[in-house]
Design an enzyme around this catalytic site. Structure first.
Site, short mmCIF file in Angstrom:
data_model
loop_
_atom_site.label_atom_id
_atom_site.label_comp_id
_atom_site.label_asym_id
_atom_site.label_seq_id
_atom_site.Cartn_x
_atom_site.Cartn_y
_atom_site.Cartn_z
N ASP A 79 0.58 3.89 -3.12
CA ASP A 79 0.16 5.27 -2.91
C ASP A 79 1.05 6.23 -3.71
OD1 ASP A 79 -1.20 7.48 -1.32
OD2 ASP A 79 0.88 7.76 -0.70
N GLU A 104 -4.63 0.43 -3.40
CA GLU A 104 -3.26 0.95 -3.47
C GLU A 104 -2.26 -0.18 -3.43
OE1 GLU A 104 -3.42 5.44 -1.61
OE2 GLU A 104 -3.15 3.76 -0.22
N GLU A 141 0.84 -1.20 0.00
CA GLU A 141 0.00 0.00 0.00
C GLU A 141 0.88 1.25 0.00
OE1 GLU A 141 -2.60 2.44 3.29
OE2 GLU A 141 -2.31 0.29 3.55
#
Length: 210
Positions: free
Chosen positions: A37, A105, A33
């Site tokens: 991002d 993400e 993640e």
């Protein structure tokens, strides 16, 4: 996952991206993640730069904030069917969209590690281009919109934000914010103070619009 248009060479990365910390406290998607991002942010910024050549930085930034928000990520996750494959622990109603957004993400981060930046950027562009195009004008973030509404109705006053101490695990805190204006209040949570305050402002805008 349907409509993802990517086939993993390393299916282990895919499986890790689909494992939420509630299902496995050690081997989960949090590190992916973190990467996803960053890849998403840069790709969407580049997409907007190309799509809206006449807009200033502030307008592009407001578009960007909406397109990388929890709500947008959760919506995209639903469209590709991620919600049907995610392995997770108990999900309360208030956390479902956050968990889906984080997993989306993570999938993007996994694609980046599996196929490189160009592969991840291609997937993101396919999934986000229509969403970007649907914004006919650059949106105002909810905090700005709320402030303008309050000042219009009661000149000289401003919304008041109350920030509670974060709860949850230190690596995955939950922030709670209450905003009060024009005799009404709204409370929201988020994975950051900024996210929680934006969500609270958005919720209060909806109340004031009634």
């Amino acid at each position: 996952m349907k409509n993802l248009n990517y086939h993993f060479k390393d299916t282990g990365l895919r499986d890790l991206a689909l494992t939420q910390s509630g299902a496995d406290a050690v081997h989960n998607n949090e590190r992916l993640e973190f990467i996803g991002d960053r890849v998403l942010g840069l790709t969407v910024a580049t997409l907007l730069y190309d799509m809206f050549p006449s807009e200033a930085e502030g307008e592009l930034a407001r578009r960007h904030a909406v397109l990388v928000s929890t709500d947008t990520l959760a919506t995209v996750a639903g469209r590709v069917g991620l919600d049907q494959e995610l392995r997770h622990g108990h999900m309360t109603a208030g956390r479902i969209r956050h968990i889906l957004a984080n997993a989306m993400e993570a999938i993007l981060g996994a694609i980046y590690l599996d196929g490189g930046f160009d592969a991840a950027a291609h997937v993101i562009t396919d999934l986000w281009r229509d969403l970007a195009a649907s914004q006919s004008v650059a949106p105002k973030d909810p905090k700005t919109a709320l402030q303008e509404l309050v000042q219009k109705r009661e000149h000289g006053t401003l919304p008041v934000y109350e920030y509670r101490a974060p709860t949850g695990a230190s690596h995955n805190p939950v922030f709670q914010v209450t905003v009060t204006a024009l005799g009404q209040s709204a409370t929201a949570t988020g994975t950051s103070k900024k996210g929680a305050s934006l969500a609270a402002a958005d919720a209060l805008l909806k109340i004031l619009a009634i």
